[in-house]
Design a protein around this motif. Structure first.
Motif, mmCIF file in Angstrom:
data_model
loop_
_atom_site.group_PDB
_atom_site.id
_atom_site.type_symbol
_atom_site.label_atom_id
_atom_site.label_comp_id
_atom_site.label_asym_id
_atom_site.label_seq_id
_atom_site.Cartn_x
_atom_site.Cartn_y
_atom_site.Cartn_z
ATOM 1 N N UNK A 1 0.899 -1.214 -0.089
ATOM 2 C CA UNK A 1 -0.162 0.014 -0.084
ATOM 3 C C UNK A 1 1.038 1.252 0.068
ATOM 4 N N UNK A 2 1.854 1.163 0.781
ATOM 5 C CA UNK A 2 2.999 2.234 0.849
ATOM 6 C C UNK A 2 3.522 2.475 -0.313
ATOM 7 N N UNK A 3 4.178 1.416 -1.139
ATOM 8 C CA UNK A 3 4.763 1.515 -2.467
ATOM 9 C C UNK A 3 3.674 2.023 -3.520
ATOM 10 N N UNK A 4 2.516 1.645 -3.633
ATOM 11 C CA UNK A 4 1.663 2.122 -4.559
ATOM 12 C C UNK A 4 1.256 3.731 -4.198
ATOM 13 N N UNK A 5 1.009 4.067 -2.980
ATOM 14 C CA UNK A 5 0.731 5.590 -2.731
ATOM 15 C C UNK A 5 1.989 6.123 -3.236
ATOM 16 N N UNK A 6 3.137 5.822 -2.954
ATOM 17 C CA UNK A 6 4.436 6.600 -3.273
ATOM 18 C C UNK A 6 4.583 6.584 -4.447
ATOM 19 N N UNK A 7 4.028 5.664 -5.376
ATOM 20 C CA UNK A 7 4.139 5.645 -6.922
ATOM 21 C C UNK A 7 3.176 6.754 -7.617
ATOM 22 N N UNK A 8 1.916 6.593 -6.917
ATOM 23 C CA UNK A 8 0.922 7.535 -7.309
ATOM 24 C C UNK A 8 1.340 8.951 -7.060
ATOM 25 N N UNK A 9 2.043 9.331 -6.114
ATOM 26 C CA UNK A 9 2.433 10.606 -5.672
ATOM 27 C C UNK A 9 3.585 11.145 -6.939
ATOM 28 N N UNK A 10 4.487 10.047 -7.087
ATOM 29 C CA UNK A 10 5.314 10.534 -8.117
ATOM 30 C C UNK A 10 4.933 10.782 -9.560
ATOM 31 N N UNK A 11 3.782 9.938 -9.706
ATOM 32 C CA UNK A 11 3.355 10.287 -11.007
ATOM 33 C C UNK A 11 2.245 11.547 -11.038
ATOM 34 N N UNK A 12 2.286 12.319 -9.926
ATOM 35 C CA UNK A 12 1.557 13.478 -9.820
ATOM 36 C C UNK A 12 -0.035 13.408 -9.842
ATOM 37 N N UNK B 1 0.315 13.041 0.914
ATOM 38 C CA UNK B 1 -0.203 11.733 1.525
ATOM 39 C C UNK B 1 -0.430 11.699 2.746
ATOM 40 N N UNK B 2 -1.441 10.986 3.056
ATOM 41 C CA UNK B 2 -1.732 10.833 4.596
ATOM 42 C C UNK B 2 -1.617 9.146 4.570
ATOM 43 N N UNK C 1 0.991 3.283 10.008
ATOM 44 C CA UNK C 1 1.373 4.653 9.236
ATOM 45 C C UNK C 1 2.896 5.184 9.560
ATOM 46 N N UNK C 2 3.406 5.035 10.426
ATOM 47 C CA UNK C 2 5.022 5.204 10.567
ATOM 48 C C UNK C 2 5.777 4.441 9.531
ATOM 49 N N UNK C 3 5.716 3.269 9.623
ATOM 50 C CA UNK C 3 6.373 2.374 8.789
ATOM 51 C C UNK C 3 6.059 2.750 7.319
ATOM 52 N N UNK D 1 7.653 5.116 2.170
ATOM 53 C CA UNK D 1 7.594 6.148 1.139
ATOM 54 C C UNK D 1 8.955 6.902 0.926
ATOM 55 N N UNK D 2 9.439 7.561 2.064
ATOM 56 C CA UNK D 2 10.541 8.334 1.953
ATOM 57 C C UNK D 2 11.827 7.623 1.427
ATOM 58 N N UNK D 3 11.744 6.189 1.746
ATOM 59 C CA UNK D 3 12.862 5.324 0.945
ATOM 60 C C UNK D 3 12.828 5.303 -0.751
ATOM 61 N N UNK D 4 11.526 5.667 -0.937
ATOM 62 C CA UNK D 4 10.977 5.308 -2.417
ATOM 63 C C UNK D 4 11.163 6.924 -3.098
ATOM 64 N N UNK D 5 11.648 7.737 -2.169
ATOM 65 C CA UNK D 5 12.020 9.170 -2.744
ATOM 66 C C UNK D 5 10.546 10.219 -2.651
ATOM 67 N N UNK D 6 9.717 9.848 -2.142
ATOM 68 C CA UNK D 6 8.793 10.740 -1.616
ATOM 69 C C UNK D 6 9.393 11.872 -0.420
ATOM 70 N N UNK D 7 9.549 13.262 -0.618
ATOM 71 C CA UNK D 7 9.749 14.055 0.492
ATOM 72 C C UNK D 7 9.101 13.795 1.581
#
Length: 218
Positions: A39-50, A55-56, A74-76, A81-87
């Motif tokens: 879920x975190x991976x997918x959310x991060x990917x959607x953020x990177x796609x604009x 993100x919450x 949520x913390x994990x 997501x930060x590891x995947x490049x989300x600020x």
């Protein structure tokens, strides 16, 4: 060994649980906590796609996740997501929710407290929780438009990732039961369930896929 008929019935439930929404940019993405870091991976990917500028991640811990994610779901998720490049500045953490209803209500309160304008939400969940999350969100936050999303996996791929077909089918059955009974209890809106899905659900219960069922109120 899971029978071919049970697998076919499970495929029907798998397909139904997904909303098949067309993704589009939204005000915010909300990643619903669970045992699944996908879920975190997918959310991060959607953020990177604009698809969302913010993100919450929402979720405390449960019996399932307390050892996997001792600092809270949520913390994990945020760390992933930060590891995947989300600020980190683009992520809010809601660490207290212990069920889907609280995920929605507590995320809504957090966004209101930070004065974040929200007209649409990209709701990210496990694949078989899309419809349940959507029905819950529409009940508890009706003035917002929700777009459902999850990791694009087939039923076979998800079973392989979990490594336990019976457990996955149990979860599919449990999620459908909640779609059937929770509207009566005011937890979610009612969504129609096709007859073939209902029949598959009843067959799977008769076959013993019942570990995730809840006791219905009298």
């Amino acid at each position: 060994m899971t029978s071919p008929r049970a697998l076919a019935d499970a495929q029907l439930l798998w397909d139904f649980h997904q909303m098949h929404h067309e993704l589009r940019p939204c005000s915010v993405a909300i990643g619903l906590g669970s045992h699944d870091l996908g879920v975190a991976d997918t959310t991060a990917g959607l953020y990177r796609r604009g698809m969302a500028p913010l993100i919450v991640f929402t979720g405390a811990t449960s019996r399932t996740t307390q050892h996997l994610m001792p600092r809270g779901e949520a913390v994990h998720y945020r760390e992933r997501a930060v590891e995947l490049g989300v600020p980190s500045s683009a992520i809010l953490v809601e660490p207290n929710a212990r069920n889907t209803g609280e995920n929605i209500l507590f995320s809504r309160t957090l966004l209101e407290n930070t004065a974040t304008p929200v007209s649409s939400v990209l709701l990210v969940s496990k694949p078989y929780e899309e419809r349940r999350a959507y029905a819950t969100a529409c009940k508890l936050w009706p003035e917002v438009e929700f777009v459902s999303a999850s990791t694009p996996l087939s039923f076979e791929e998800y079973v392989a990732s979990i490594g336990d077909a019976r457990l996955v089918i149990d979860m599919l059955v449990g999620a459908l039961q909640r779609l059937l009974i929770y509207p009566r209890e005011g937890f979610m809106i009612s969504l129609p369930v096709p007859d073939d899905v209902t029949s598959a659900y009843k067959r799977l219960i008769r076959d013993g896929f019942t570990s995730r069922l809840v006791t219905e109120a009298a």
